[in-house]
Design a protein around this motif. Structure first.
Motif, short mmCIF file in Angstrom:
data_model
loop_
_atom_site.label_atom_id
_atom_site.label_comp_id
_atom_site.label_asym_id
_atom_site.label_seq_id
_atom_site.Cartn_x
_atom_site.Cartn_y
_atom_site.Cartn_z
N VAL A 219 0.84 -1.20 0.00
CA VAL A 219 0.00 0.00 0.00
C VAL A 219 0.88 1.24 0.00
O VAL A 219 0.63 2.19 -0.76
N LEU B 261 -5.59 5.83 -1.73
CA LEU B 261 -4.58 4.99 -1.07
C LEU B 261 -4.27 5.50 0.33
O LEU B 261 -3.98 4.70 1.23
N GLU C 276 -6.42 6.76 2.33
CA GLU C 276 -7.52 6.24 3.15
C GLU C 276 -7.33 4.76 3.44
O GLU C 276 -7.62 4.28 4.54
N VAL C 277 -6.82 4.01 2.47
CA VAL C 277 -6.53 2.59 2.68
C VAL C 277 -5.40 2.45 3.71
O VAL C 277 -5.48 1.62 4.62
N ARG C 278 -4.36 3.29 3.56
CA ARG C 278 -3.24 3.25 4.51
C ARG C 278 -3.70 3.52 5.93
O ARG C 278 -3.22 2.92 6.88
N LYS D 199 -6.51 2.80 7.10
CA LYS D 199 -7.51 1.77 7.44
C LYS D 199 -8.92 2.35 7.57
O LYS D 199 -9.77 1.81 8.28
N SER E 8 -11.45 -0.06 3.13
CA SER E 8 -10.97 -1.43 2.90
C SER E 8 -10.68 -1.64 1.42
O SER E 8 -11.26 -0.98 0.56
N VAL E 9 -9.82 -2.59 1.15
CA VAL E 9 -9.53 -2.95 -0.24
C VAL E 9 -10.64 -3.89 -0.70
O VAL E 9 -10.72 -5.03 -0.25
N VAL F 100 -12.65 -0.83 -5.11
CA VAL F 100 -11.40 -0.08 -4.92
C VAL F 100 -10.35 -0.55 -5.92
O VAL F 100 -9.69 0.25 -6.58
N SER G 287 -12.86 7.16 -1.65
CA SER G 287 -12.04 7.76 -0.59
C SER G 287 -12.89 8.20 0.59
O SER G 287 -12.45 8.16 1.74
#
Length: 185
Positions: free
Chosen positions: A47, A80, A82-84, A86, A89-90, A94, A134
């Motif tokens: 990520v 990304l 927002e994924v980092r 948490k 979610s992936v 996404v 996002s």
């Protein structure tokens, strides 16, 4: 510091080479990240690499006035982030959006390399999808919401986007001042 057209072209060529390499790495890492759809837990290092690649492409494109490329990379970078954190979610949505982002970034980069008009590549709906994802929202449904939201937002940006393009070419004259510290990154 003023640059002549040759120096500017050299910087642009270097960006093209680095962006192509970055997009190759991005694609490889996106394939690795796709495993997180099934496992539910993305590899933090992957990520981070995807985020950094998008960040680098965004910065270089923005520096060179490649606005459409920069805006798309920025929208992907935000997702990304927002994924980092948490917060997102992936999911399949996404991953689909990120893979499409990679494809569109390649197409926009090719336009820059060929000197063709990037307006032929419609990124407005994808940027909107990345923003929605996002924000933790679902991707727009393929039928109704996408069809409803595309015409209204697409019309003003289509009319508004040609104006930034001449501005994007404005940094190309020889009186461009370059921050040498940025080139060292």
């Amino acid at each position: 510091m003023e640059m002549d057209a040759g120096e500017l072209q050299e910087i642009l060529n270097e960006f093209h080479t680095e962006a192509e390499e970055g997009l190759d790495k991005l694609e490889q890492d996106l394939m690795l990240l796709e495993d997180a759809v099934d496992t539910g837990e993305p590899d933090g290092e992957v990520v981070d690499r995807v985020f950094r690649n998008l960040h680098t492409i965004k910065g270089g494109a923005g520096f060179l006035g490649l606005d459409k490329l920069s805006k798309l990379a920025h929208a992907g970078e935000n997702l990304l982030d927002e994924v980092r954190g948490k917060r997102v979610s992936v999911t399949t949505d996404v991953m689909d959006a990120l893979l499409k982002t990679n494809d569109n970034l390649r197409d926009l980069l090719q336009c820059s390399m060929d000197g063709t008009d990037p307006e032929s590549i419609d990124t407005a709906a994808l940027v909107e999808t990345l923003k929605q994802l996002s924000a933790g929202e679902s991707a727009p449904a393929a039928a109704a919401p996408a069809a409803e939201s595309t015409p209204a937002p697409a019309d003003p940006p289509v009319a508004a986007e040609p104006a930034p393009e001449p501005v994007a070419e404005a940094p190309m004259p020889t009186d461009v001042e370059v921050n040498e510290d940025l080139l060292a990154e």
